[in-house]
Design a protein around this motif. Structure first.
Motif, PDB file in Angstrom:
ATOM      1  N   PHE A 137       0.851  -1.197   0.000  1.00 20.93           N
ATOM      2  CA  PHE A 137       0.000   0.000   0.000  1.00 20.93           C
ATOM      3  C   PHE A 137       0.882   1.241   0.000  1.00 20.93           C
ATOM      4  O   PHE A 137       2.041   1.204   0.419  1.00 20.93           O
ATOM      5  CB  PHE A 137      -0.890   0.014   1.253  1.00 20.93           C
ATOM      6  N   GLN A 138       0.284   2.369  -0.442  1.00 22.61           N
ATOM      7  CA  GLN A 138       1.031   3.640  -0.371  1.00 22.61           C
ATOM      8  C   GLN A 138       1.180   4.101   1.073  1.00 22.61           C
ATOM      9  O   GLN A 138       2.203   4.635   1.475  1.00 22.61           O
ATOM     10  CB  GLN A 138       0.319   4.716  -1.193  1.00 22.61           C
ATOM     11  N   SER A 139       0.149   3.893   1.876  1.00 23.66           N
ATOM     12  CA  SER A 139       0.147   4.405   3.252  1.00 23.66           C
ATOM     13  C   SER A 139       1.194   3.687   4.108  1.00 23.66           C
ATOM     14  O   SER A 139       1.430   2.489   3.945  1.00 23.66           O
ATOM     15  CB  SER A 139      -1.243   4.197   3.849  1.00 23.66           C
ATOM     16  N   GLU A 140       1.792   4.430   5.023  1.00 23.51           N
ATOM     17  CA  GLU A 140       2.754   3.834   5.966  1.00 23.51           C
ATOM     18  C   GLU A 140       2.030   3.024   7.037  1.00 23.51           C
ATOM     19  O   GLU A 140       2.610   2.181   7.697  1.00 23.51           O
ATOM     20  CB  GLU A 140       3.606   4.939   6.618  1.00 23.51           C
ATOM     21  N   GLU A 141       0.744   3.331   7.226  1.00 20.53           N
ATOM     22  CA  GLU A 141      -0.040   2.619   8.243  1.00 20.53           C
ATOM     23  C   GLU A 141      -0.589   1.333   7.623  1.00 20.53           C
ATOM     24  O   GLU A 141      -1.459   1.390   6.742  1.00 20.53           O
ATOM     25  CB  GLU A 141      -1.212   3.511   8.652  1.00 20.53           C
ATOM     26  N   LYS A 142      -0.063   0.177   8.023  1.00 20.44           N
ATOM     27  CA  LYS A 142      -0.426  -1.081   7.345  1.00 20.44           C
ATOM     28  C   LYS A 142      -1.479  -1.851   8.151  1.00 20.44           C
ATOM     29  O   LYS A 142      -1.386  -1.907   9.382  1.00 20.44           O
ATOM     30  CB  LYS A 142       0.807  -1.981   7.192  1.00 20.44           C
ATOM     31  N   PRO A 143      -2.434  -2.486   7.458  1.00 24.35           N
ATOM     32  CA  PRO A 143      -3.365  -3.366   8.181  1.00 24.35           C
ATOM     33  C   PRO A 143      -2.646  -4.651   8.599  1.00 24.35           C
ATOM     34  O   PRO A 143      -1.566  -4.949   8.093  1.00 24.35           O
ATOM     35  CB  PRO A 143      -4.442  -3.669   7.130  1.00 24.35           C
ATOM     36  N   SER A 144      -3.284  -5.425   9.482  1.00 24.16           N
ATOM     37  CA  SER A 144      -2.739  -6.736   9.845  1.00 24.16           C
ATOM     38  C   SER A 144      -3.224  -7.766   8.825  1.00 24.16           C
ATOM     39  O   SER A 144      -4.157  -7.507   8.040  1.00 24.16           O
ATOM     40  CB  SER A 144      -3.218  -7.130  11.239  1.00 24.16           C
ATOM     41  N   VAL A 145      -2.634  -8.955   8.866  1.00 28.45           N
ATOM     42  CA  VAL A 145      -3.080 -10.041   7.980  1.00 28.45           C
ATOM     43  C   VAL A 145      -4.556 -10.339   8.244  1.00 28.45           C
ATOM     44  O   VAL A 145      -5.351 -10.524   7.306  1.00 28.45           O
ATOM     45  CB  VAL A 145      -2.209 -11.303   8.200  1.00 28.45           C
ATOM     46  N   ASP A 146      -4.950 -10.368   9.525  1.00 32.65           N
ATOM     47  CA  ASP A 146      -6.356 -10.661   9.840  1.00 32.65           C
ATOM     48  C   ASP A 146      -7.287  -9.589   9.298  1.00 32.65           C
ATOM     49  O   ASP A 146      -8.402  -9.887   8.843  1.00 32.65           O
ATOM     50  CB  ASP A 146      -6.543 -10.797  11.364  1.00 32.65           C
ATOM     51  N   GLU A 147      -6.845  -8.334   9.341  1.00 39.90           N
ATOM     52  CA  GLU A 147      -7.686  -7.252   8.797  1.00 39.90           C
ATOM     53  C   GLU A 147      -7.837  -7.388   7.274  1.00 39.90           C
ATOM     54  O   GLU A 147      -8.904  -7.113   6.718  1.00 39.90           O
ATOM     55  CB  GLU A 147      -7.107  -5.881   9.167  1.00 39.90           C
ATOM     56  N   VAL A 148      -6.756  -7.803   6.617  1.00 40.97           N
ATOM     57  CA  VAL A 148      -6.833  -8.021   5.160  1.00 40.97           C
ATOM     58  C   VAL A 148      -7.845  -9.127   4.859  1.00 40.97           C
ATOM     59  O   VAL A 148      -8.742  -8.978   4.016  1.00 40.97           O
ATOM     60  CB  VAL A 148      -5.439  -8.371   4.585  1.00 40.97           C
ATOM     61  N   LYS A 149      -7.741 -10.244   5.591  1.00 39.39           N
ATOM     62  CA  LYS A 149      -8.661 -11.372   5.345  1.00 39.39           C
ATOM     63  C   LYS A 149     -10.103 -10.980   5.638  1.00 39.39           C
ATOM     64  O   LYS A 149     -11.022 -11.323   4.898  1.00 39.39           O
ATOM     65  CB  LYS A 149      -8.278 -12.553   6.242  1.00 39.39           C
ATOM     66  N   GLN A 150     -10.287 -10.253   6.737  1.00 46.88           N
ATOM     67  CA  GLN A 150     -11.647  -9.846   7.111  1.00 46.88           C
ATOM     68  C   GLN A 150     -12.262  -8.944   6.030  1.00 46.88           C
ATOM     69  O   GLN A 150     -13.424  -9.095   5.661  1.00 46.88           O
ATOM     70  CB  GLN A 150     -11.607  -9.115   8.446  1.00 46.88           C
ATOM     71  N   CYS A 151     -11.434  -8.026   5.520  1.00 49.59           N
ATOM     72  CA  CYS A 151     -11.916  -7.121   4.466  1.00 49.59           C
ATOM     73  C   CYS A 151     -12.371  -7.930   3.247  1.00 49.59           C
ATOM     74  O   CYS A 151     -13.425  -7.651   2.663  1.00 49.59           O
ATOM     75  CB  CYS A 151     -10.781  -6.158   4.104  1.00 49.59           C
ATOM     76  N   LEU A 152     -11.589  -8.951   2.864  1.00 50.66           N
ATOM     77  CA  LEU A 152     -11.945  -9.765   1.695  1.00 50.66           C
ATOM     78  C   LEU A 152     -13.224 -10.562   1.945  1.00 50.66           C
ATOM     79  O   LEU A 152     -14.092 -10.667   1.077  1.00 50.66           O
ATOM     80  CB  LEU A 152     -10.794 -10.707   1.333  1.00 50.66           C
ATOM     81  N   ARG A 153     -13.330 -11.118   3.163  1.00 51.98           N
ATOM     82  CA  ARG A 153     -14.524 -11.922   3.492  1.00 51.98           C
ATOM     83  C   ARG A 153     -15.790 -11.071   3.514  1.00 51.98           C
ATOM     84  O   ARG A 153     -16.858 -11.522   3.118  1.00 51.98           O
ATOM     85  CB  ARG A 153     -14.357 -12.547   4.882  1.00 51.98           C
ATOM     86  N   GLU A 154     -15.655  -9.838   3.986  1.00 48.05           N
ATOM     87  CA  GLU A 154     -16.844  -8.981   4.140  1.00 48.05           C
ATOM     88  C   GLU A 154     -17.309  -8.362   2.819  1.00 48.05           C
ATOM     89  O   GLU A 154     -18.408  -7.852   2.725  1.00 48.05           O
ATOM     90  CB  GLU A 154     -16.545  -7.848   5.132  1.00 48.05           C
TER      91      GLU A 154
END
Ligand code: NDP
Ligand code: PHD
Length: 363
Positions: free
Chosen positions: A262-279
């Motif tokens: 991502f461009q942003s320095e603030e990175k999501p966690s692996v779980d947040e990435v998976k949750q975003c995809l599932r939702e």
């Protein structure tokens, strides 16, 4: 609501046959016209076509006549699907659009035209606003209501599917690297890939594919211009994409290993990435159209999934599967993506686009 009358151009080919199967018993569409080259025109479909599907030719299609691909023969269609050979698709599809017909095309010819939306229906149906604006204008001033919508390259469809929800939630991407393992059905039937070339083998080159993946991603993830008539691609300076494409001995289903930052320095966690995809739920599902997947992106937890043979038919091939989501030591994350190349990567996307246009009363 009465059925939408559909035509198929390139009806005898690999993509055309898939269109026919998807349309044959569709509750919303009636297949009324078939088109192919002058070699096939005038013949019954069953005599013109070298049918290669695992299901038989739908009975009422067998005896339909094949027409030359001229718009005058297709004026009784509300929508036309094109699986034409790319050597001829550009001119033919333009002639149809110039004469008031809506064309949904699998061919690459018009994909780079800014006024033609390049749509992966589970990802960027909002780009169909270009068509909506054109049709509304035609209603007001009597201008031509014909249009072309392009379906993306099949590998690009699988690539952007999980990335778009992540971009919407966590902001724009900076770097994207993908290595594909593409099924032989992607190479079509005539001549297709020879068995002596692909059995016991991997071919590390698919002509033009890497370039298409690299620029199409920037159009699909781009936005509509302020006047609603064209798409503005993400500039090359903002997103770097690198694709390496390989042909493997799989019949259907393109697998891709994808790394991204991502461009942003603030990175999501692996779980947040998976949750975003599932939702993530695509607009087609929200509209409740016939072929919409129940679950747009399947996130698999087993270490050895997704696999083409086991996972390509999830939600009848209209969903995308993602597995092995993990941190990357060079970029931010990496994952494996699998998509059905002839359904969500080709003809199925065309059907889903038409279902969305119909749900919005645009066809
Ligand atoms: N295979 C795939 O998975 C995918 C393919 N595509 C694209 O879809 C398109 C079709 O691919 P595919 O189905 O594999 O190709 P095929 O070669 O199997 O079929 C081509 C079709 O075009 C027709 N055609 C050929 N020449 C002419 C002409 N001069 N005028 C009118 N019709 C003509 C053929 O008719 P006839 O039988 O009479 O010769 C046939 O119906 C291509 O542009 C391809 O790049 C896109 C995504 C995936
Ligand atoms: N090139 C793809 C199929 C294809 O025809 O793609 P495109 O629609 O970009 O021409 C493959 O080999 O798997």
């Amino acid at each position: 609501m009465s059925k939408t009358r559909a035509g198929v151009l390139g009806a005898t080919g690999s993509v055309g046959q898939r269109f026919i199967l998807l349309l044959a018993n569709h509750p919303d569409f009636e297949l009324v016209k078939l088109g192919a080259s002058s070699r096939s025109a005038g013949k019954k479909y069953k005599d013109a076509c070298n049918w290669k599907q695992t299901e038989v030719i739908p009975e009422y299609i067998e005896n339909l006549p094949v027409y030359e691909c001229k718009s005058e023969f297709f004026q009784d269609c509300d929508i036309v699907f094109s699986g034409l050979d790319a050597d001829f698709a550009g001119v033919i599809e333009q002639e149809f659009a110039d004469n008031g017909l809506g064309v949904i095309s699998n061919a690459k010819n018009h994909r780079q035209t800014p006024t033609v939306p390049l749509v992966v229906p589970i990802i960027n149906p909002e780009h169909l606003a270009i068509v909506e604006n054109k049709i509304n204008k035609a209603k007001q001033d009597g201008s031509n209501k014909g249009f072309i919508v392009c379906i993306s390259n099949c590998s690009t469809a699988g690539l952007v599917a999980p990335l778009k929800p992540l971009v919407d939630k966590f902001g724009p991407l900076k770097y994207l690297i993908t290595t594909t393992m593409q099924a032989v059905s992607g190479a079509g039937f005539s001549p297709g890939v020879g068995s002596m070339d692909i059995l016991d083998n991997v071919i590390p080159y698919i002509g033009g594919e890497e370039e298409k993946m690299e620029w199409e991603t920037k159009k699909i993830l781009g936005s509509i211009s302020a006047d609603g008539t064209s798409v503005e691609n993400i500039p090359d300076s903002e997103l770097k994409v690198s694709a390496s494409c390989n042909r493997v001995a799989v019949i259907d289903g393109h697998t891709e290993c994808v790394s991204f930052s991502f461009q942003s320095e603030e990175k999501p966690s692996v779980d947040e990435v998976k949750q975003c995809l599932r939702e993530y739920q695509c607009e087609a599902t929200q509209l409740g159209v016939t072929s919409a997947p129940k679950q747009t992106i399947h996130v698999l937890e087993q270490n050895d999934r997704p696999q083409p043979r086991l996972d390509r038919n999830r939600d009848a091939g209209y969903a995308v599967s993602v597995g092995r989501v993990r941190k990357d030591t060079v970029l931010d994350f990496k994952m494996v993506v699998l998509s059905h190349n002839t359904i969500i990567g080709a003809a199925g996307s065309g059907i889903l686009i038409a279902e969305i246009l119909r749900a919005k009363k645009l066809i």
